[in-house]
Scaffold this motif. Structure first.
Motif, PDB file in Angstrom:
ATOM      1  N   SER A 269       0.818  -1.218   0.000  1.00 22.99           N
ATOM      2  CA  SER A 269       0.000   0.000   0.000  1.00 22.99           C
ATOM      3  C   SER A 269       0.847   1.260   0.000  1.00 22.99           C
ATOM      4  CB  SER A 269      -0.908   0.017   1.231  1.00 22.99           C
ATOM      5  OG  SER A 269      -0.129   0.094   2.416  1.00 22.99           O
ATOM      6  N   GLY A 270       2.150   1.088   0.278  1.00 21.66           N
ATOM      7  CA  GLY A 270       3.039   2.237   0.382  1.00 21.66           C
ATOM      8  C   GLY A 270       3.290   2.660   1.814  1.00 21.66           C
ATOM      9  N   ALA A 271       2.490   2.137   2.757  1.00 15.75           N
ATOM     10  CA  ALA A 271       2.672   2.459   4.175  1.00 15.75           C
ATOM     11  C   ALA A 271       4.011   1.910   4.658  1.00 15.75           C
ATOM     12  CB  ALA A 271       1.526   1.870   4.989  1.00 15.75           C
ATOM     13  N   ALA A 272       4.730   2.732   5.422  1.00 14.03           N
ATOM     14  CA  ALA A 272       6.069   2.341   5.882  1.00 14.03           C
ATOM     15  C   ALA A 272       6.163   2.400   7.399  1.00 14.03           C
ATOM     16  CB  ALA A 272       7.125   3.233   5.250  1.00 14.03           C
ATOM     17  N   VAL A 273       6.943   1.506   7.944  1.00 14.15           N
ATOM     18  CA  VAL A 273       7.227   1.511   9.374  1.00 14.15           C
ATOM     19  C   VAL A 273       8.710   1.210   9.549  1.00 14.15           C
ATOM     20  CG1 VAL A 273       6.573  -0.919   9.588  1.00 14.15           C
ATOM     21  CG2 VAL A 273       6.591   0.526  11.625  1.00 14.15           C
ATOM     22  N   VAL A 274       9.338   1.883  10.518  1.00 18.29           N
ATOM     23  CA  VAL A 274      10.783   1.757  10.716  1.00 18.29           C
ATOM     24  C   VAL A 274      11.073   1.173  12.093  1.00 18.29           C
ATOM     25  CG1 VAL A 274      12.989   2.978  10.790  1.00 18.29           C
ATOM     26  CG2 VAL A 274      11.220   3.722   9.179  1.00 18.29           C
ATOM     27  N   TYR A 275      12.021   0.237  12.134  1.00 21.12           N
ATOM     28  CA  TYR A 275      12.455  -0.392  13.380  1.00 21.12           C
ATOM     29  C   TYR A 275      13.968  -0.201  13.525  1.00 21.12           C
ATOM     30  CZ  TYR A 275       8.090  -2.947  12.444  1.00 21.12           C
ATOM     31  OH  TYR A 275       6.791  -3.285  12.153  1.00 21.12           O
ATOM     32  N   SER A 276      14.474  -0.523  14.694  1.00 22.73           N
ATOM     33  CA  SER A 276      15.911  -0.431  14.938  1.00 22.73           C
ATOM     34  C   SER A 276      16.368  -1.646  15.724  1.00 22.73           C
ATOM     35  CB  SER A 276      16.234   0.850  15.722  1.00 22.73           C
ATOM     36  OG  SER A 276      17.610   0.892  16.048  1.00 22.73           O
ATOM     37  N   VAL A 277      17.535  -2.153  15.383  1.00 21.93           N
ATOM     38  CA  VAL A 277      18.097  -3.287  16.107  1.00 21.93           C
ATOM     39  C   VAL A 277      19.614  -3.176  16.117  1.00 21.93           C
ATOM     40  CG1 VAL A 277      18.203  -4.782  14.049  1.00 21.93           C
ATOM     41  CG2 VAL A 277      18.079  -5.821  16.327  1.00 21.93           C
ATOM     42  N   ASP A 278      20.230  -3.531  17.229  1.00 16.43           N
ATOM     43  CA  ASP A 278      21.690  -3.583  17.321  1.00 16.43           C
ATOM     44  C   ASP A 278      22.134  -5.015  17.043  1.00 16.43           C
ATOM     45  OD1 ASP A 278      21.928  -0.896  17.977  1.00 16.43           O
ATOM     46  OD2 ASP A 278      21.683  -1.275  20.126  1.00 16.43           O
ATOM     47  N   ALA A 279      22.900  -5.175  15.976  1.00 16.84           N
ATOM     48  CA  ALA A 279      23.330  -6.515  15.568  1.00 16.84           C
ATOM     49  C   ALA A 279      24.843  -6.628  15.657  1.00 16.84           C
ATOM     50  CB  ALA A 279      22.882  -6.797  14.130  1.00 16.84           C
ATOM     51  N   PRO A 280      25.360  -7.818  16.003  1.00 14.58           N
ATOM     52  CA  PRO A 280      26.811  -8.000  16.016  1.00 14.58           C
ATOM     53  C   PRO A 280      27.420  -7.721  14.643  1.00 14.58           C
ATOM     54  CG  PRO A 280      25.698  -9.839  17.077  1.00 14.58           C
ATOM     55  CD  PRO A 280      24.635  -9.028  16.419  1.00 14.58           C
ATOM     56  N   LYS A 281      28.531  -7.042  14.624  1.00 15.95           N
ATOM     57  CA  LYS A 281      29.217  -6.771  13.369  1.00 15.95           C
ATOM     58  C   LYS A 281      29.571  -8.093  12.689  1.00 15.95           C
ATOM     59  CE  LYS A 281      32.985  -3.945  11.551  1.00 15.95           C
ATOM     60  NZ  LYS A 281      34.151  -3.094  11.897  1.00 15.95           N
ATOM     61  N   GLU A 282      29.402  -8.145  11.365  1.00  8.44           N
ATOM     62  CA  GLU A 282      29.668  -9.329  10.541  1.00  8.44           C
ATOM     63  C   GLU A 282      28.558 -10.383  10.626  1.00  8.44           C
ATOM     64  OE1 GLU A 282      32.050  -9.626   8.299  1.00  8.44           O
ATOM     65  OE2 GLU A 282      32.907  -7.709   8.848  1.00  8.44           O
ATOM     66  N   SER A 283      27.467 -10.090  11.346  1.00  6.61           N
ATOM     67  CA  SER A 283      26.353 -11.038  11.326  1.00  6.61           C
ATOM     68  C   SER A 283      25.632 -10.902   9.989  1.00  6.61           C
ATOM     69  CB  SER A 283      25.387 -10.760  12.478  1.00  6.61           C
ATOM     70  OG  SER A 283      24.848  -9.455  12.382  1.00  6.61           O
ATOM     71  N   SER A 284      24.865 -11.922   9.652  1.00  8.31           N
ATOM     72  CA  SER A 284      24.119 -11.871   8.394  1.00  8.31           C
ATOM     73  C   SER A 284      22.858 -11.024   8.584  1.00  8.31           C
ATOM     74  CB  SER A 284      23.746 -13.278   7.936  1.00  8.31           C
ATOM     75  OG  SER A 284      22.747 -13.827   8.780  1.00  8.31           O
ATOM     76  N   LEU A 285      22.311 -10.571   7.459  1.00  7.17           N
ATOM     77  CA  LEU A 285      21.052  -9.829   7.531  1.00  7.17           C
ATOM     78  C   LEU A 285      19.962 -10.698   8.140  1.00  7.17           C
ATOM     79  CD1 LEU A 285      19.187  -7.464   6.970  1.00  7.17           C
ATOM     80  CD2 LEU A 285      19.051  -8.202   4.576  1.00  7.17           C
ATOM     81  N   LEU A 286      19.978 -11.992   7.817  1.00  8.30           N
ATOM     82  CA  LEU A 286      18.987 -12.906   8.380  1.00  8.30           C
ATOM     83  C   LEU A 286      19.092 -12.948   9.899  1.00  8.30           C
ATOM     84  CD1 LEU A 286      16.753 -15.008   7.974  1.00  8.30           C
ATOM     85  CD2 LEU A 286      18.537 -16.740   7.658  1.00  8.30           C
ATOM     86  N   GLU A 287      20.311 -12.993  10.412  1.00 14.05           N
ATOM     87  CA  GLU A 287      20.507 -13.014  11.864  1.00 14.05           C
ATOM     88  C   GLU A 287      20.024 -11.706  12.495  1.00 14.05           C
ATOM     89  OE1 GLU A 287      24.426 -15.958  12.186  1.00 14.05           O
ATOM     90  OE2 GLU A 287      24.676 -13.846  11.620  1.00 14.05           O
ATOM     91  N   ALA A 288      20.270 -10.594  11.802  1.00 13.68           N
ATOM     92  CA  ALA A 288      19.808  -9.299  12.317  1.00 13.68           C
ATOM     93  C   ALA A 288      18.280  -9.242  12.362  1.00 13.68           C
ATOM     94  CB  ALA A 288      20.363  -8.175  11.448  1.00 13.68           C
ATOM     95  N   LEU A 289      17.642  -9.786  11.325  1.00 16.12           N
ATOM     96  CA  LEU A 289      16.171  -9.787  11.291  1.00 16.12           C
ATOM     97  C   LEU A 289      15.599 -10.713  12.362  1.00 16.12           C
ATOM     98  CD1 LEU A 289      15.462  -9.823   7.423  1.00 16.12           C
ATOM     99  CD2 LEU A 289      15.476  -7.866   9.002  1.00 16.12           C
ATOM    100  N   GLU A 290      16.289 -11.816  12.639  1.00 18.19           N
ATOM    101  CA  GLU A 290      15.860 -12.716  13.714  1.00 18.19           C
ATOM    102  C   GLU A 290      15.924 -11.992  15.066  1.00 18.19           C
ATOM    103  OE1 GLU A 290      14.522 -15.572  13.503  1.00 18.19           O
ATOM    104  OE2 GLU A 290      15.248 -16.681  11.749  1.00 18.19           O
ATOM    105  N   LEU A 291      16.999 -11.212  15.270  1.00 16.60           N
ATOM    106  CA  LEU A 291      17.130 -10.443  16.512  1.00 16.60           C
ATOM    107  C   LEU A 291      15.993  -9.433  16.638  1.00 16.60           C
ATOM    108  CD1 LEU A 291      20.987  -9.728  16.651  1.00 16.60           C
ATOM    109  CD2 LEU A 291      19.661 -11.146  18.247  1.00 16.60           C
TER     110      LEU A 291
END
Length: 426
Positions: free
Chosen positions: A336-358
């Motif tokens: 629909s174009g609606a956007a929402v923003v989140y924030s997470v602190d992830a370990p450096k060199e982690s994968s994007l998948l791991e960051a999304l899991e966190l």
């Protein structure tokens, strides 16, 4: 004068062998081959027919391990395809890759069957039916049931298996080239142009498209122009992960050394820096680096093959979690174009998948589901919203505005950045 004659003779020899840049790089190619073979031992999910195809097209072999993988394809992958067929799901691309993998092992394709409407039917019969369904869908909807990449794979698999490709099927591909329908979102799909190039070159070589020979030649010329026009100053064609198939296509279409030497060097540079740690990526560059293409499956004989490839034992590498963390902003843009923003602190060199899991574990309203593919997992649903291939939609990923060329498992978080996940049509 004599020196000019010698130089001219050497240039003639060089131009006589397409994309001939192997030289002293055999150790690098052997290392890539071993990495690909070793990936069979750590493979997650279904066996990958693209990996098998690359191993079989290589100059180096471990016939025992290749045979084991062939058996896994005939069991696990076969059963998965059979399940998809039973549920009337379009699987032209996977059927085609399965066909190419079996053909690369010189396996009798007539012995591979799936249940049909009334009786068991051969793999090639099912593939022909899938291609007819795809063709009909193009006629009514102006696009395939799957996409033109899978459609091209289907044409290539039938053609390399000695099946005469229906003129109406190949004409649809020729027309798509003419109308420049090979796009992924707003971007031209170099992978699709490359696969279409190999498919149509096979059709041309088979001599079965004589009624529209001029249109076929025009399509092949346009594909070659598209691939060469997409070459970047650093030699990559499209990006790092489309260069392998692009060079395969150029080889299949008879390109000479001057046209792909820079791209060969770009792939070698990437390989030395471990850019291609995903087995799917290696499976596409290895044939190109060894100056061959998927088209070579057609004449594969499996006689007097090398069997000297041995995997040395390696010590397991223990990767300790990084103590330093980086902040990742995650923006989700719904259809629909609606956007929402989140924030997470992830370990450096982690994968994007791991960051999304966190991020998911923080219980702040962010959820996602993933599905498997030959390239690894991909996002299928985010915050409860699906992006289905059947609806011509997918989750487009970008980092600070630049589209990701790697999947969620392969992309590494090295610095603070904004990841945008957008429900996109194609």
């Amino acid at each position: 004068m004599l020196s000019l004659v010698i130089i001219a003779s050497l240039l003639a020899l060089a131009s006589g062998k397409p994309c001939n840049t192997e030289g002293s790089n055999s150790e690098l190619y052997l290392s890539l081959n071993k990495n690909l073979l070793r990936s069979l031992e750590t493979q997650e999910g279904l066996p990958n027919p693209s990996v098998h195809l690359a191993l079989r097209l290589s100059n180096y072999h471990n016939l025992a391990k290749e045979s084991e993988h062939l058996n896994r394809l005939k069991n696990n992958l076969h059963n998965d395809i059979q399940s998809s067929l039973s549920n009337s799901q379009p699987v032209a691309g996977l059927l085609a890759l399965y066909t190419l993998a079996l053909k690369s092992s010189c396996y009798d394709l007539n012995t591979i069957t799936f249940p049909g409407s009334e009786k068991n039917e051969t793999l090639l019969t099912h593939l022909k039916k899938q291609m007819e369904d795809e063709k009909q869908h193009i006629a009514f909807s102006h696009r395939p049931l799957t996409n033109y990449y899978q459609y091209s794979l289907g044409v290539l698999a039938l053609c390399t298996s000695g099946i005469r490709v229906n003129n109406h099927v190949s004409n649809k591909l020729i027309k798509a080239v003419e109308l420049e329908h090979f796009k992924h979102g707003d971007t031209e799909s170099i992978d699709t142009y490359a696969m279409a190039g190999m498919a149509l070159q096979c059709v041309k070589d088979a001599g079965s498209h004589v009624q529209n020979a001029a249109e076929l030649d025009t399509a092949l010329s346009k594909i070659k122009q598209k691939l060469l026009a997409a070459r970047r100053p650093d030699g990559h064609i499209g990006n790092e992960f489309s260069t392998g198939l692009a060079v395969q296509a150029l080889i299949a279409m008879g390109s000479q050394v001057a046209e792909c030497a820079a791209s060969m060097e770009a792939m070698r540079t990437d390989a030395r820096s471990n850019t291609y740690h995903n087995p799917m990526g290696i499976s596409q560059i290895l044939p190109a680096l060894q100056q061959t293409s998927y088209l070579a499956v057609k004449n594969k004989e499996c006689l007097n093959e090398d069997d000297t490839l041995v995997l040395e034992p390696i010590d397991p590498v223990v990767v300790l979690p990084s103590e330093s963390k980086v902040t990742v902003m995650v923006e989700v843009v719904a259809s629909s174009g609606a956007a929402v923003v989140y924030s997470v602190d992830a370990p450096k060199e982690s994968s994007l998948l791991e960051a999304l899991e966190l991020l998911k574990g923080k219980n702040v309203g962010f959820t996602f589901e993933k599905e498997s593919s030959l390239w690894g997992p991909f996002l299928s649903a985010v915050n409860g919203e699906q992006a289905r291939q059947s609806d011509r939609r997918y989750w487009h990923l970008s980092s600070d505005g630049t589209a990701l060329s790697q999947g969620v498992k392969d992309f590494k978080i090295e610095v603070a950045q904004k990841i945008t996940i957008k429900n996109t049509s194609y």
